[in-house]
Scaffold this motif. Structure first.
Motif, short mmCIF file in Angstrom:
data_model
loop_
_atom_site.label_atom_id
_atom_site.label_comp_id
_atom_site.label_asym_id
_atom_site.label_seq_id
_atom_site.Cartn_x
_atom_site.Cartn_y
_atom_site.Cartn_z
N TYR A 112 -6.75 5.45 -6.32
CA TYR A 112 -6.79 4.09 -6.35
C TYR A 112 -7.99 3.54 -7.39
CZ TYR A 112 -3.92 4.89 -2.39
OH TYR A 112 -2.77 4.96 -1.29
N TYR A 145 -3.18 2.38 -8.88
CA TYR A 145 -3.32 3.79 -8.45
C TYR A 145 -2.72 4.81 -9.44
CZ TYR A 145 1.81 2.81 -7.72
OH TYR A 145 3.11 2.83 -8.05
N TRP A 175 -0.77 -1.65 -8.52
CA TRP A 175 0.14 -1.97 -7.34
C TRP A 175 -0.02 -3.31 -7.02
CZ3 TRP A 175 2.19 1.82 -4.39
CH2 TRP A 175 2.41 1.56 -2.84
N LEU A 235 -4.83 -1.10 1.06
CA LEU A 235 -3.61 -0.14 0.54
C LEU A 235 -4.14 1.12 1.25
CD1 LEU A 235 -1.22 0.14 -1.06
CD2 LEU A 235 -2.66 0.00 -2.94
N ARG A 257 -1.63 3.30 3.64
CA ARG A 257 -0.80 4.41 3.15
C ARG A 257 -1.29 5.97 3.59
NH1 ARG A 257 2.52 4.55 -1.19
NH2 ARG A 257 1.57 6.34 -1.93
#
Length: 278
Positions: free
Chosen positions: A158, A191, A200, A216, A220
């Protein structure tokens, strides 16, 4: 079995890793207008950032030659593991592959595997650290390759940058409105997906974007206790510390490492950029 790590210079290393004799860094070439410099141990980040800010020309990079990789493979190590920038973002991977083919033809058989990191910056470092973990555990060459590729395939990357202009002008962004985002002070949370860049989400201002990125990453991640959280920063260590604390407040990793970006990372992430991999 002895091993050697060959990485291109977008692999951001800690000071300790820079001293590891098993690691050889293959420099990319950086260019701002007529100014050209190697991304090696002499790279001056602050001077480079200043040159970028003062230039009307977009900074760019050029990958190493296949022969430069071939020469790195000429060593006494039994196994050679290579980590490059995503093949979707640079020609470094293809150069490393061609260098391997030339070596095998000219010199002879050798265990050489080139990993397409499907990432950049600290993502490459994360892949490299997994190689070291597996190789130091005494796993055979083929098993190291298998385990590292599985690790890479489940690794996320990211980033939040102050500006996406350099990425856009160098053709690294497809379908993302970099100019609009910059004008409105909207910072996209981006990302890597299969080695390419996608958006994203976004935040109004850097802090909100970083918070979204941390949320995020924490949401994830799978099996964080078995993984390394890595953060590359470009001249903004305090910002990286904030991101690390935000993520670690939500999940626990095996370890967390912050690294300063080298020349390629500085070129594309820009002053104040943050990249996270886990």
């Amino acid at each position: 079995m002895s091993y050697k790590l060959v990485v291109d210079s977008c692999t951001d290393l800690t000071e300790e890793l820079k001293k590891d004799p098993r690691i050889e860094v293959i420099p990319l070439i950086l260019q701002i207008g007529d100014y050209t410099v190697l991304d090696d141990e002499n790279f001056d980040q602050l001077d480079y950032i200043k040159r970028v800010a003062e230039s009307d020309t977009c900074a760019k990079s050029a990958c190493p030659s296949p022969d430069r990789y071939k020469r790195a493979y000429e060593c006494d190590a039994d196994d050679v593991y290579v980590v490059t920038l995503s093949s979707k973002l640079s020609g470094s991977y293809n150069s490393a592959i061609l260098g391997r083919s030339i070596y095998l033809e000219d010199v002879g058989e050798k265990n050489i595997h080139v990993f397409d990191s499907l990432s950049a910056c600290c993502g490459q470092t994360n892949v490299m650290l997994k190689i070291m973990e597996c190789a130091d555990a005494g796993l055979p060459f083929e098993e190291v390759v298998e385990k590292v590729e599985e690790y890479r395939d489940h690794m996320d990357t990211y980033f939040v940058l102050d500006s996406l202009d350099t990425l856009r002008k160098n053709g690294r962004l497809t379908g993302m409105k970099a100019i609009v985002a910059t004008t409105l002070n909207i910072k996209p949370v981006c990302y890597a997906i299969e080695g390419t860049i996608a958006q994203w989400g976004q935040g109004i201002g850097m802090r909100k974007a970083l918070i979204k990125m941390a949320e995020l990453a924490a949401r994830r991640i799978v099996d964080p206790e078995k993984k390394t959280l890595m953060i590359t920063h470009i001249n903004c260590y305090e910002r990286a510390e904030v991101v690390k604390d935000l993520i670690l407040s939500k999940v626990n990793f095996k370890r967390a490492i912050i690294v300063d970006g080298a020349g390629v990372a500085t070129t594309y992430a820009g002053d104040g950029g943050i990249v996270v991999t886990c």
